[in-house]
Scaffold this motif. Structure first.
Motif, short mmCIF file in Angstrom:
data_model
loop_
_atom_site.label_atom_id
_atom_site.label_comp_id
_atom_site.label_asym_id
_atom_site.label_seq_id
_atom_site.Cartn_x
_atom_site.Cartn_y
_atom_site.Cartn_z
N GLU A 17 0.66 1.37 13.58
CA GLU A 17 -0.60 1.60 14.46
C GLU A 17 -1.20 3.10 14.17
O GLU A 17 -2.58 3.13 13.98
N ARG A 18 -0.49 3.90 14.17
CA ARG A 18 -0.75 5.22 14.23
C ARG A 18 -1.45 5.41 12.61
O ARG A 18 -2.45 5.99 12.59
N ALA A 19 -1.11 4.89 11.70
CA ALA A 19 -1.61 5.03 10.28
C ALA A 19 -2.84 4.43 10.26
O ALA A 19 -3.76 5.04 9.63
N MET A 20 -3.09 3.23 10.91
CA MET A 20 -4.25 2.44 10.66
C MET A 20 -5.34 3.41 11.62
O MET A 20 -6.48 3.32 11.03
N ALA A 21 -5.14 4.25 12.40
CA ALA A 21 -6.05 5.06 13.10
C ALA A 21 -6.42 6.10 12.24
O ALA A 21 -7.47 6.94 12.48
N LEU A 22 -5.78 6.68 11.07
CA LEU A 22 -6.32 7.59 10.24
C LEU A 22 -7.70 7.41 9.55
O LEU A 22 -8.28 8.37 9.21
N GLY A 23 -8.16 6.15 9.31
CA GLY A 23 -9.33 6.03 8.55
C GLY A 23 -8.89 5.64 7.14
O GLY A 23 -7.81 6.11 6.54
N PRO A 24 -9.71 5.30 6.33
CA PRO A 24 -9.42 4.98 5.00
C PRO A 24 -9.14 5.96 4.09
O PRO A 24 -8.16 5.73 3.26
N GLU A 25 -9.97 7.03 4.19
CA GLU A 25 -9.49 8.13 3.16
C GLU A 25 -8.19 8.80 3.39
O GLU A 25 -7.43 8.93 2.69
N ALA A 26 -8.05 8.98 4.73
CA ALA A 26 -6.67 9.72 4.95
C ALA A 26 -5.64 8.78 4.91
O ALA A 26 -4.53 9.22 4.24
#
Length: 156
Positions: A66-75
């Motif tokens: 979930e932490r990764a999914m919160a990064l946004g597409p570019e990040a």
């Protein structure tokens, strides 16, 4: 005449011994299964992205938290690409280690891989050089949080 026959028999025994030592099939018999079983896991520093790579650069799995999914597409894309590169590079190093054990000092397989990767990653061979592995060393289990980054975050 007996001495000649004894000499021929000794020579034949010697040749048979040489064939056994030089038979590539025997020499490399265990290499294929070792390479086929190779699996390396790499994670982003925050453990949000994990990539599992196998032999020949094969990517076996990519996991996001979930932490990764919160990064946004570019990040997320940049992080995933960096971790993927780490995992594939580590798998290539481990594969080179296996091959090096079988070919011995005849070919500098591992050194060539390390030098190439050091240039690509902008680091040194010593930073990439694998730590000695022990047969009793347990593999990292992704389910128990045992994954470790292969390269430091500032190297990718």
């Amino acid at each position: 005449m007996q001495e000649f026959e004894d000499l021929v028999r000794q020579f034949e025994r010697f040749q048979e011994g040489v064939r056994v030592v030089d038979d590539p099939g025997d020499r490399y018999a265990g290499m294929g299964p070792e390479i086929a079983a190779l699996e390396v896991s790499a994670s982003s520093p925050d453990r949000g992205v994990t990539v599992v790579a196998g032999p020949n650069g094969a990517v076996k799995a990519i996991r996001f938290t979930e932490r990764a999914m919160a990064l946004g597409p570019e990040a997320l894309g940049a992080t995933a690409l960096g971790v993927l590169q780490q995992a594939v590079a580590a798998a290539a190093r481990q594969q080179a280690e296996i091959v090096q054990r079988y070919v011995g000092d005849d070919l500098p397989v591992l050194e060539q891989v390390l030098q190439t990767q050091a240039e690509v990653f902008g680091t040194t061979v010593d930073q990439l050089r694998p730590e000695p592995r022990h047969d009793d060393q347990e593999r990292d289990d992704p389910e128990d949080g045992g994954e470790r980054p292969v390269l430091r975050g500032d190297q990718w």
